[in-house]
Enzyme design. Structure first.
Site, PDB file in Angstrom:
ATOM      1  N   SER A  71     -33.825  -4.630 -25.536  1.00 46.69           N
ATOM      2  CA  SER A  71     -33.854  -3.245 -26.008  1.00 46.69           C
ATOM      3  C   SER A  71     -34.771  -3.046 -27.215  1.00 46.69           C
ATOM      4  O   SER A  71     -35.530  -2.076 -27.267  1.00 46.69           O
ATOM      5  CB  SER A  71     -32.433  -2.791 -26.340  1.00 46.69           C
ATOM      6  OG  SER A  71     -31.830  -3.662 -27.267  1.00 46.69           O
ATOM      7  N   LYS A 131     -30.050 -17.867 -24.946  1.00 49.19           N
ATOM      8  CA  LYS A 131     -29.924 -16.534 -25.535  1.00 49.19           C
ATOM      9  C   LYS A 131     -29.741 -16.672 -27.041  1.00 49.19           C
ATOM     10  O   LYS A 131     -28.794 -17.288 -27.512  1.00 49.19           O
ATOM     11  CB  LYS A 131     -28.724 -15.817 -24.922  1.00 49.19           C
ATOM     12  CG  LYS A 131     -28.445 -14.465 -25.558  1.00 49.19           C
ATOM     13  CD  LYS A 131     -27.414 -13.684 -24.781  1.00 49.19           C
ATOM     14  CE  LYS A 131     -27.102 -12.372 -25.473  1.00 49.19           C
ATOM     15  NZ  LYS A 131     -26.136 -11.567 -24.722  1.00 49.19           N
ATOM     16  N   ARG A 134     -22.645 -12.264 -33.927  1.00 45.28           N
ATOM     17  CA  ARG A 134     -22.544 -13.138 -32.756  1.00 45.28           C
ATOM     18  C   ARG A 134     -23.102 -14.539 -33.006  1.00 45.28           C
ATOM     19  O   ARG A 134     -23.364 -15.285 -32.071  1.00 45.28           O
ATOM     20  CB  ARG A 134     -23.300 -12.508 -31.585  1.00 45.28           C
ATOM     21  CG  ARG A 134     -22.845 -11.104 -31.203  1.00 45.28           C
ATOM     22  CD  ARG A 134     -23.061 -10.875 -29.718  1.00 45.28           C
ATOM     23  NE  ARG A 134     -23.093  -9.488 -29.294  1.00 45.28           N
ATOM     24  CZ  ARG A 134     -22.043  -8.673 -29.270  1.00 45.28           C
ATOM     25  NH1 ARG A 134     -20.864  -9.091 -29.684  1.00 45.28           N
ATOM     26  NH2 ARG A 134     -22.159  -7.445 -28.828  1.00 45.28           N
ATOM     27  N   TYR A 190     -36.780  -2.520 -19.494  1.00 41.17           N
ATOM     28  CA  TYR A 190     -36.517  -1.082 -19.466  1.00 41.17           C
ATOM     29  C   TYR A 190     -37.770  -0.305 -19.051  1.00 41.17           C
ATOM     30  O   TYR A 190     -37.717   0.890 -18.859  1.00 41.17           O
ATOM     31  CB  TYR A 190     -36.002  -0.619 -20.836  1.00 41.17           C
ATOM     32  CG  TYR A 190     -34.738  -1.361 -21.235  1.00 41.17           C
ATOM     33  CD1 TYR A 190     -33.506  -0.953 -20.736  1.00 41.17           C
ATOM     34  CD2 TYR A 190     -34.779  -2.492 -22.050  1.00 41.17           C
ATOM     35  CE1 TYR A 190     -32.340  -1.641 -21.059  1.00 41.17           C
ATOM     36  CE2 TYR A 190     -33.623  -3.188 -22.380  1.00 41.17           C
ATOM     37  CZ  TYR A 190     -32.413  -2.759 -21.878  1.00 41.17           C
ATOM     38  OH  TYR A 190     -31.269  -3.450 -22.184  1.00 41.17           O
ATOM     39  N   LYS A 207     -33.997 -15.076 -23.306  1.00 38.34           N
ATOM     40  CA  LYS A 207     -33.786 -13.809 -23.981  1.00 38.34           C
ATOM     41  C   LYS A 207     -33.685 -13.974 -25.481  1.00 38.34           C
ATOM     42  O   LYS A 207     -32.977 -14.873 -25.910  1.00 38.34           O
ATOM     43  CB  LYS A 207     -32.481 -13.248 -23.410  1.00 38.34           C
ATOM     44  CG  LYS A 207     -31.990 -11.994 -24.007  1.00 38.34           C
ATOM     45  CD  LYS A 207     -30.723 -11.628 -23.317  1.00 38.34           C
ATOM     46  CE  LYS A 207     -30.180 -10.408 -23.986  1.00 38.34           C
ATOM     47  NZ  LYS A 207     -28.831 -10.160 -23.582  1.00 38.34           N
ATOM     48  N   CYS A 209     -18.096  -8.141 -23.982  1.00 37.85           N
ATOM     49  CA  CYS A 209     -18.254  -7.338 -25.204  1.00 37.85           C
ATOM     50  C   CYS A 209     -18.133  -5.838 -24.981  1.00 37.85           C
ATOM     51  O   CYS A 209     -17.551  -5.132 -25.798  1.00 37.85           O
ATOM     52  CB  CYS A 209     -19.562  -7.680 -25.919  1.00 37.85           C
ATOM     53  SG  CYS A 209     -21.052  -7.434 -24.944  1.00 37.85           S
ATOM     54  N   CYS A 214     -20.140 -10.127 -18.997  1.00 38.89           N
ATOM     55  CA  CYS A 214     -19.790 -10.333 -20.401  1.00 38.89           C
ATOM     56  C   CYS A 214     -18.556  -9.507 -20.717  1.00 38.89           C
ATOM     57  O   CYS A 214     -18.179  -8.618 -19.951  1.00 38.89           O
ATOM     58  CB  CYS A 214     -20.936  -9.951 -21.329  1.00 38.89           C
ATOM     59  SG  CYS A 214     -20.727 -10.711 -22.968  1.00 38.89           S
ATOM     60  N   GLU A 218     -29.304 -26.242 -23.895  1.00 37.45           N
ATOM     61  CA  GLU A 218     -28.475 -25.188 -23.292  1.00 37.45           C
ATOM     62  C   GLU A 218     -28.826 -25.022 -21.812  1.00 37.45           C
ATOM     63  O   GLU A 218     -27.949 -24.892 -20.956  1.00 37.45           O
ATOM     64  CB  GLU A 218     -28.695 -23.852 -24.019  1.00 37.45           C
ATOM     65  CG  GLU A 218     -27.930 -23.705 -25.320  1.00 37.45           C
ATOM     66  CD  GLU A 218     -26.434 -23.422 -25.096  1.00 37.45           C
ATOM     67  OE1 GLU A 218     -25.994 -23.377 -23.932  1.00 37.45           O
ATOM     68  OE2 GLU A 218     -25.721 -23.263 -26.094  1.00 37.45           O
TER      69      GLU A 218
HETATM   70  C1  PBG Z   1     -24.023  -8.682 -23.699  1.00 39.06           C
HETATM   71  C2  PBG Z   1     -25.481  -8.457 -23.697  1.00 39.06           C
HETATM   72  C3  PBG Z   1     -26.312  -8.032 -24.740  1.00 39.06           C
HETATM   73  C4  PBG Z   1     -27.572  -7.851 -24.191  1.00 39.06           C
HETATM   74  C5  PBG Z   1     -27.484  -8.187 -22.856  1.00 39.06           C
HETATM   75  N1  PBG Z   1     -26.195  -8.573 -22.572  1.00 39.06           N
HETATM   76  C6  PBG Z   1     -25.998  -7.696 -26.137  1.00 39.06           C
HETATM   77  C7  PBG Z   1     -25.678  -8.742 -27.102  1.00 39.06           C
HETATM   78  O1  PBG Z   1     -25.627  -9.918 -26.812  1.00 39.06           O
HETATM   79  O2  PBG Z   1     -25.412  -8.341 -28.233  1.00 39.06           O
HETATM   80  C8  PBG Z   1     -28.780  -7.349 -24.920  1.00 39.06           C
HETATM   81  C9  PBG Z   1     -29.797  -6.674 -24.062  1.00 39.06           C
HETATM   82  C10 PBG Z   1     -30.785  -5.849 -24.790  1.00 39.06           C
HETATM   83  O3  PBG Z   1     -30.878  -5.844 -26.021  1.00 39.06           O
HETATM   84  O4  PBG Z   1     -31.536  -5.147 -24.102  1.00 39.06           O
HETATM   85  N2  PBG Z   1     -23.575  -9.814 -24.330  1.00 39.06           N
END
Ligand code: PBG
Length: 329
Positions: free
Chosen positions: A281, A202, A224, A320, A255, A124, A122, A240
């Site tokens: 997370s 996602k 986003r 995690y 996800k 970002c 990615c 998708e």
């Molecule tokens: C990058 C990405 C993100 C996550 C995984 N890859 C953040 C987002 O899309 O804002 C989130 C993973 C997590 O919250 O543990 N694009």
């Protein structure tokens, strides 16, 4: 046949009996631990919103990964925190980028031979504005995330990570057409054997909140929602996935996990490809917070959350809790 002939409790009377009839199992090999790699040496920086998770310099990451590998963990998902950011995400595709360096170093470690190194793909974390693609200002001063120019950089990033040693590349940006572009870039580079694990489904989620501190990737403006999916959409998630598979994705990643277990089940019933789910997370921090307050029993809550994701249909889980869970199994 009915009660009293049938008594369901007969098969719940002891742990060996329950183990015999258990339908869903967890094993360490199906758990993937995220790693947040930062520059420097001997760096182990706590992430305040994710107790127990750290930004690690390469040497420290190798230490943690070696410990985790001993527990039989399936692999690691690598994220990078570059020293500097810009508007082309140079750090993402630089052959000397932070994750590229980490991959080369980890590949030299014999102790890690038994685990997979998966590179999150990615932009970002490497963009000064924190978006997953190239930002263009429109005539009326609004911001737009460009698709096609971003895909070019994403494909370049994936090839660079694979060259550095990634066993799998995992695009998480949600731009259209990125899987085909990545496959192309890999094949041109003679990386025909590197699989693509696509974050095909996602959703734009509040549960990524803590990650944005961990990866220092919070968008500086806007959100986003113009590229990640609307959480209300089940059918769109199937489209998708279908598209990513037709573009050459080898596996898919769903996800978040817990708020979207129905989508995982839909995907499992519909697609015969290996399927992973990411316990993100916010799911982690939420459980950790309740565990720390003594409101939830740590071991049982962690394992139950992971079993629910496996039961929904995921073959493997990015979590995690990977190390903690592996120790319990
Ligand atoms: C990058 C990405 C993100 C996550 C995984 N890859 C953040 C987002 O899309 O804002 C989130 C993973 C997590 O919250 O543990 N694009």
């Amino acid at each position: 046949m009915d009660f009293p002939l049938i008594r369901m409790r007969r098969l719940r009377r002891s742990e060996p009996m329950r183990a015999l009839v258990r339908e869903t199992r967890l094993h360490p090999g199906a758990l993937i631990a995220p790693l947040f790699i930062c520059p420097g040496e001997g760096v182990r920086r706590a992430i305040s919103s994710m107790p127990g998770i750290f930004n690690l310099s390469i040497d420290e990451a190798i230490q943690d990964a070696t410990e985790a590998a001993k527990l039989g963990i399936g692999g690691f998902l690598l994220f990078g925190l570059p020293a500097t950011k810009d508007e082309q995400a140079s750090g993402a595709w630089d052959q000397n980028g932070i994750v590229q360096q980490a991959l080369r170093a980890m590949k030299r470690e014999r102790a890690l031979d038994s685990t997979l190194l998966i590179a999150d793909v990615c932009l970002c974390e490497y963009m000064s504005h924190g978006h997953c693609g190239i930002v263009r200002e429109t005539a009326n001063g609004a911001h737009e995330i460009e698709n096609d120019s971003s895909v070019e950089l994403i494909a370049r990033t994936a090839a660079s990570l694979a060259r550095a040693g990634a066993d799998i590349v995992a695009p998480s940006d949600m731009m259209d057409g990125r899987v085909a572009a990545i496959r192309d870039a890999l094949d041109v580079d003679e990386l025909t054997d590197t699989p693509i694990l696509s974050y095909a489904s996602k959703f734009a989620s509040a549960f990524y909140g803590p990650f944005r501190e961990a990866a220092d990737s919070a968008p500086q403006f806007g959100d986003r929602r113009s590229y990640q999916m609307d959480g209300a959409n089940r059918r769109e998630a199937m489209r998708e996935i279908e598209l990513d598979l037709s573009e050459g994705a080898d596996m898919i990643l769903m996800k978040p996990a817990m708020p979207y277990l129905d989508i995982i089940r839909d995907a499992r019933d519909r697609f015969d490809v290996p399927l992973g789910a990411y316990q993100v997370s916010g799911e982690y921090s939420m459980l950790r917070a309740a565990i720390e307050r003594g409101w939830l029993d740590r071991d049982r809550a962690i394992l139950e959350s992971l079993v629910s994701i496996r039961r929904a249909g995921a073959d493997f889980i990015v979590t995690y809790f990977a190390q903690t869970a592996a120790k319990l199994l």
